[in-house]
Design an enzyme around this catalytic site. Structure first.
Site, PDB file in Angstrom:
ATOM      1  N   ASP A 134      -2.969  -2.593   4.248  1.00 21.58           N
ATOM      2  CA  ASP A 134      -3.344  -3.871   3.652  1.00 21.58           C
ATOM      3  C   ASP A 134      -3.034  -3.892   2.153  1.00 21.58           C
ATOM      4  O   ASP A 134      -3.193  -2.878   1.465  1.00 21.58           O
ATOM      5  CB  ASP A 134      -4.852  -4.076   3.885  1.00 21.58           C
ATOM      6  N   GLU A 141       1.637  -4.463   3.890  1.00 26.72           N
ATOM      7  CA  GLU A 141       1.545  -5.888   3.576  1.00 26.72           C
ATOM      8  C   GLU A 141       2.016  -6.060   2.135  1.00 26.72           C
ATOM      9  O   GLU A 141       1.285  -5.769   1.188  1.00 26.72           O
ATOM     10  CB  GLU A 141       0.103  -6.378   3.736  1.00 26.72           C
TER      11      GLU A 141
END
Length: 588
Positions: A214, A278
């Site tokens: 993330d 990400e």
């Protein structure tokens, strides 16, 4: 040395050829009737998942959390949110995936924690606590009238500022997202070591096969903190990615993560782990390649979000949900850019158009009207599956799930913290006359782009609550679940589900040209059809996509001497392209 002679140039690795299937645990399957999806529910559906033909399950955060941001606010990396199950349940899921020839990756959420994490509780307990420097703390500033103001003027992703005042120690802490998600200080070596042990090794030792990482390019901030340039004079807070994205030590940190942790582990069948980051706010390929170059030993691949930002306002700013119209040539340029940037390099790319942070692809890129839903789902499946790179699908995409109905009330039915924060800001700005008419504009944007759409419960069948739960789900089930559900499609060879299975089989059968083939965009400025050519050595495929609701002429010159491999309309022998039809032609 020619690219083909370079041993790293698009070297064949299992994760390049794999199809990843993302599961959002809150919304997949509730096994115990409490309204929340859970890990035992995923276990109940493991045969369904395997039947799709996917190779890897990506499980979104299931860690212990107050759920302010649906698990992306982790309070304990080494435990599971109780409504989702237990650590033992995850261990059983690891085994079940492996028994079904699938791998399992988890989310790695280490840019920030929850403010309920013991690390942050210690950090905020006193200015001289040993963990004080594990987060970013700054003293207040004061304006000319003596009013306390935040250390900088940065705007949060979730609206408002990035600094929250802590009364106990009388300093501000930094949070790029919600105030309940304080950013970890990666500059602190002890903090990094704790991350590696608690968030990574704990789960790798249990046998997972990698991570989706993330917010991977936000760990390194530009220090010392200084104000951002004022681009929006109407607001104190300014979107300032140059201050906290792709910072000066980011590549050092990711390399260390590999050297210290990832390089010491293998998948259950002895292969290298898979990592996908990400990577937001990287519009230039030259900025992306250092993250995914095989030589750099950082990330295997990343998500670059130009395609999901199509028609969206600037990410992170007040205009994110100020939607704009887009054209097919714009879409083509985005796809071509991120398909071709790896040519002649040792970098790799990903293919996706849905995840937990975006509206459903049918509603966004095609047509979700009842008469066009299935055709839209199939053309989008064909569009994706024939592209080069690693393919990622999101739960429900394979049955053609669509956005929430427009008549749903945003204040009561939309649950996401970003949606609610943006809407509260919109109401304030509209009602006080700062931006009249803003409510109506942002309402339309949320109805198309909000993260809530992807988080509606999975539609399993036509029984109450779509077969997701015996009781009322945490989030409302889509009104059309009796028409759009997995059970009704499983025995139907013409269904969206059957078409996805067919396309995933074809992707494996023709992986040379589909996965590894070079991409060439044909007719870039055409406003009706999207045509591209794939080549691998002597093999060629041409993909024809009619995104219009009118019949289009077939580009016969481009497919001369080729045979049709598949049509999204089923058994079509030729002739003009039908509305929302996709075809693949191939030679061997």
């Amino acid at each position: 040395m020619s690219p083909q002679a370079d041993p790293l140039y698009h070297k064949r690795v299992w994760w390049k050829e794999a199809t990843f299937y993302q599961i959002y645990p809150a919304s997949f399957k509730d096994s115990n009737g409490d309204g929340w999806g859970d890990i035992p529910g995923v276990l109940q559906k493991i045969e369904y998942i395997a039947s799709l033909g996917v190779d890897v399950v990506w499980l979104s955060p299931m860690f212990d959390s107050p759920q302010i941001d649906m698990g992306y606010d982790v309070s304990n990396y080494e435990d599971v949110y109780a409504p989702y199950g237990t650590v033992k349940d995850v261990e059983e899921l690891i085994v079940a995936c492996h028994k079904n020839d699938m791998k399992l990756i988890l989310d790695l959420v280490v840019n920030h924690t929850s403010d309920q994490h013991v690390w942050f509780k210690e950090s905020r307990s006193s200015k001289d606590n040993p963990k004080r420097d594990w987060y970013f703390w700054q003293p207040a500033r004061y304006d000319d009238e003596g009013n306390r103001v935040s250390p900088t003027n940065y705007r949060s992703y979730f609206a408002g500022g990035t600094w929250t005042w802590d009364k106990h120690t009388e300093e501000y802490y930094l949070h790029l997202y919600d105030k309940s998600q304080p950013d970890l200080n990666w500059e602190n070596e002890e903090c990094r070591k704790a991350i590696y042990d608690s968030a990574m090794r704990f789960w790798l030792d249990k046998g997972i096969d990698g991570f989706r990482i993330d917010t991977v390019n936000k760990y390194s901030k530009v220090l010392p903190f200084t104000d951002a340039i004022i681009a929006d004079p109407t607001s104190f807070t300014q979107f300032a990615p140059e201050k906290w994205c792709n910072g000066p030590r980011i590549h050092e940190f990711i390399k260390e993560m590999n050297t210290e942790v990832l390089s010491h582990y293998r998948t259950y069948d002895g292969l290298p782990l898979a990592t996908v980051g990400e990577l937001s706010l990287c519009p230039n390929p030259s900025d992306v390649i250092p993250y995914v170059s095989a030589r750099e030993k950082e990330l295997d691949m990343v998500f670059q979000f130009d395609i999901t930002h199509l028609g969206q306002g600037p990410p992170g700013g007040t205009s994110k949900y100020d939607i704009a119209s887009w054209t097919l040539p714009e879409m083509k340029r985005i796809v071509s850019k991120w398909q071709t940037f790896i040519d002649g390099t040792d970098a790799w790319t990903t293919v996706f158009n849905e995840n937990h942070d975006n509206g459903r692809s049918i509603s966004r890129y095609a047509n979700d009207a009842p008469e066009w839903r299935e055709k839209s789902a199939k053309i989008l499946a064909l569009w994706l599956v024939a592209q080069s790179g690693t393919l990622f699908l999101y739960q429900g995409q394979e049955i053609g799930m669509i956005n929430a109905p427009e008549h749903w009330d945003i204040e009561t039915e939309y649950k996401d913290v970003e949606s609610q924060n943006y809407w509260a800001e919109v109401v304030r700005l509209d009602d006080n006359g700062t931006d009249p008419g803003r409510k109506e504009r942002i309402k339309k944007g949320l109805q198309l782009l909000a993260r809530d759409h992807a988080r509606l419960p999975f539609q399993w069948d036509n029984t109450p609550n779509a077969g997701f739960s015996r009781e009322k789900p945490w989030m409302r089930v889509h009104d059309l679940y009796p028409e759009i559900n997995a059970s009704s499609q499983e025995g139907d060879l013409q269904s969206v589900l059957s078409f996805y299975k067919q396309m995933l089989r074809l992707r494996k059968e023709h992986k040379d040209v589909f996965v590894y083939g070079t991409f060439e965009l044909l007719d870039p400025e055409g406003k009706d059809t999207f045509v591209y050519r794939k080549r691998y050595e002597g093999k060629t495929a041409v993909v024809l996509l009619n995104f219009r609701l009118e019949v289009q002429c077939l580009p016969t010159k481009e497919i001369e001497g080729m045979e049709m491999l598949v049509s999204s309309y089923g058994k079509v022998v030729g002739g003009p392209l039908q509305p929302l039809e996709g075809r693949v032609y191939i030679n061997y």
